[in-house]
Write a protein that holds these residues in place. Structure first.
Motif, short mmCIF file in Angstrom:
data_model
loop_
_atom_site.label_atom_id
_atom_site.label_comp_id
_atom_site.label_asym_id
_atom_site.label_seq_id
_atom_site.Cartn_x
_atom_site.Cartn_y
_atom_site.Cartn_z
N THR A 19 0.50 -0.94 0.12
CA THR A 19 -0.03 -0.16 0.21
C THR A 19 1.05 1.78 -0.07
O THR A 19 0.37 2.16 -0.53
CB THR A 19 -0.84 -0.35 1.25
OG1 THR A 19 -0.55 0.30 2.37
CG2 THR A 19 -2.05 -1.46 0.74
N GLY A 20 2.14 1.53 0.68
CA GLY A 20 3.17 2.22 0.45
C GLY A 20 3.85 2.77 -0.81
O GLY A 20 3.47 3.73 -1.40
N ALA A 21 3.32 1.43 -1.95
CA ALA A 21 3.88 1.70 -3.04
C ALA A 21 2.84 2.38 -3.77
O ALA A 21 2.62 3.79 -4.86
CB ALA A 21 3.70 0.59 -4.15
N ILE A 22 0.89 1.84 -3.30
CA ILE A 22 0.26 2.87 -3.77
C ILE A 22 0.52 4.19 -3.46
O ILE A 22 0.20 5.14 -4.61
CB ILE A 22 -0.78 2.31 -3.91
CG1 ILE A 22 -1.07 1.45 -4.41
CG2 ILE A 22 -2.37 3.55 -3.90
CD1 ILE A 22 -2.44 0.10 -3.46
N VAL A 32 5.51 5.41 -9.28
CA VAL A 32 6.49 3.92 -9.74
C VAL A 32 5.37 3.21 -10.20
O VAL A 32 5.87 2.04 -10.96
CB VAL A 32 5.47 3.38 -8.00
CG1 VAL A 32 5.80 2.19 -7.57
CG2 VAL A 32 5.80 4.27 -6.99
N THR A 33 4.56 3.19 -10.85
CA THR A 33 3.34 2.90 -12.14
C THR A 33 3.00 2.16 -11.44
O THR A 33 2.92 1.17 -10.18
CB THR A 33 4.54 2.44 -12.89
OG1 THR A 33 4.80 1.35 -13.11
CG2 THR A 33 5.36 3.85 -13.58
N HIS A 34 1.64 1.38 -12.21
CA HIS A 34 0.93 0.27 -11.74
C HIS A 34 1.89 -0.89 -11.44
O HIS A 34 1.46 -1.14 -11.02
CB HIS A 34 0.08 0.27 -12.35
CG HIS A 34 -1.50 -0.56 -12.62
ND1 HIS A 34 -1.60 -1.21 -11.43
CD2 HIS A 34 -1.49 -1.86 -12.81
CE1 HIS A 34 -2.61 -2.70 -11.64
NE2 HIS A 34 -1.95 -2.33 -12.73
N LEU A 35 2.39 -1.33 -13.10
CA LEU A 35 3.27 -1.89 -12.90
C LEU A 35 4.16 -2.64 -11.87
O LEU A 35 4.22 -3.30 -10.93
CB LEU A 35 3.75 -2.35 -14.63
CG LEU A 35 3.22 -3.12 -15.24
CD1 LEU A 35 3.68 -3.18 -16.37
CD2 LEU A 35 2.32 -4.25 -15.27
N GLY A 36 4.67 -1.73 -11.23
CA GLY A 36 5.60 -0.99 -10.19
C GLY A 36 4.65 -1.30 -9.33
O GLY A 36 5.50 -2.01 -7.97
N ILE A 105 -5.44 10.31 1.30
CA ILE A 105 -6.87 10.21 1.90
C ILE A 105 -6.69 8.74 2.04
O ILE A 105 -7.51 8.49 2.82
CB ILE A 105 -7.86 10.75 0.42
CG1 ILE A 105 -7.51 12.11 0.86
CG2 ILE A 105 -9.27 10.06 1.36
CD1 ILE A 105 -8.43 13.07 -0.79
N HIS A 106 -7.04 7.82 1.19
CA HIS A 106 -7.05 6.49 1.02
C HIS A 106 -6.05 5.33 1.57
O HIS A 106 -6.30 4.43 2.10
CB HIS A 106 -7.63 5.83 -0.39
CG HIS A 106 -8.98 6.12 -0.44
ND1 HIS A 106 -9.46 6.93 -0.37
CD2 HIS A 106 -8.84 7.73 -1.91
CE1 HIS A 106 -10.95 7.42 -1.14
NE2 HIS A 106 -10.11 7.92 -2.39
N LEU A 107 -4.28 5.74 1.74
CA LEU A 107 -3.91 5.13 1.88
C LEU A 107 -3.71 4.01 1.69
O LEU A 107 -3.49 3.16 1.94
CB LEU A 107 -3.92 4.66 3.79
CG LEU A 107 -4.03 5.94 4.53
CD1 LEU A 107 -4.21 5.77 6.28
CD2 LEU A 107 -2.53 6.82 4.67
N GLY A 108 -3.85 3.53 0.03
CA GLY A 108 -3.97 2.16 -0.49
C GLY A 108 -5.13 0.92 -0.57
O GLY A 108 -4.71 -0.37 -0.47
#
Length: 217
Positions: A19-22, A32-36, A105-108
């Motif tokens: 979730t940190g990546a998100i 980061v990108t979606h694939l990342g 807001i959403h934290l992943g």
């Protein structure tokens, strides 16, 4: 006790990194990108399986714990302590991310981009595939060995890559619960608390059929 500590650490790592990546992708304009993001989820699971699989079995997911129990590979009396440990790890991770990125807001959190039922069925199928891979490559309830880590990490990354934009590709009730509660956004949370459990049990029933078929002349 060390099993529960391992589950807490592994689930913390999963939620913190995944979730940190998100979150970082959101606040950095998509660097980061979606694939990342998908790769992050897959790699952290792979790494934690290698690091902690011989201690706790590296469940990090109540749906996986339930699946192993239904399969008769995990003692029912340990379900609650395992889920508590997973919850502790997940909520600590989301709380730390809230502290580090208070503007997010959403934290992943996992939020459907389409209808609730679309994501509900998608999460069932995604968790079904994940649990089927896990039960077929794991040794008992222990997700250990080179091939187990690669196979499980790969299926997590694969499913996050193609299904993430629709359902969030949670496959894990506690991974969805922690950021939802900490962020205060409980929108459609019921999907992620129920669908992975259903998918996991269906995978175990399928595996029992497969085992029966292979043992029958």
């Amino acid at each position: 006790m060390k099993k529960y500590l391992a589950e807490a650490i592994g689930t913390f790592a999963l939620v913190f990194c995944g979730t940190g990546a998100i979150i970082i992708n959101d606040i950095s304009g998509g660097t980061v990108t979606h694939l990342g993001i998908a790769l992050t989820f897959g790699l952290i699971i792979l790494g934690m399986i290698y690091a902690l699989g011989d201690i706790s079995g590296a469940h990090f997911n109540p749906a996986v714990t339930l699946g192993f129990t239904v399969a008769g590979e995990f003692p029912a009396k340990q379900i609650v302590p395992y889920i508590i440990a997973q919850a502790i790890g997940a909520f600590l991770a989301s709380s730390l991310l809230k502290y580090l990125f208070p503007q997010n807001i959403h934290l992943g959190a996992t939020i459907p981009s389409g209808t609730d039922m679309q994501s509900f069925w998608l999460e069932i199928v995604l968790t079904y595939f994940l649990m089927l891979v896990i039960i077929r490559v794991a040794t008992g309830s222990k997700e250990t060995g080179i091939m187990a880590g690669i196979a499980i990490g790969s299926i997590v990354g694969l499913e996050a890559a193609f299904a993430g934009p629709i359902s969030g590709a949670s496959m894990n009730p506690i991974r969805s619960l922690a950021p939802a509660v900490i962020s205060g956004d409980l929108h459609s949370l019921w999907i992620y608390l129920t669908a992975p459990l259903i998918g996991s049990v269906l995978a175990i029933l399928t595996n029992k059929l497969l085992k029966h078929s292979t043992s029958t002349p």
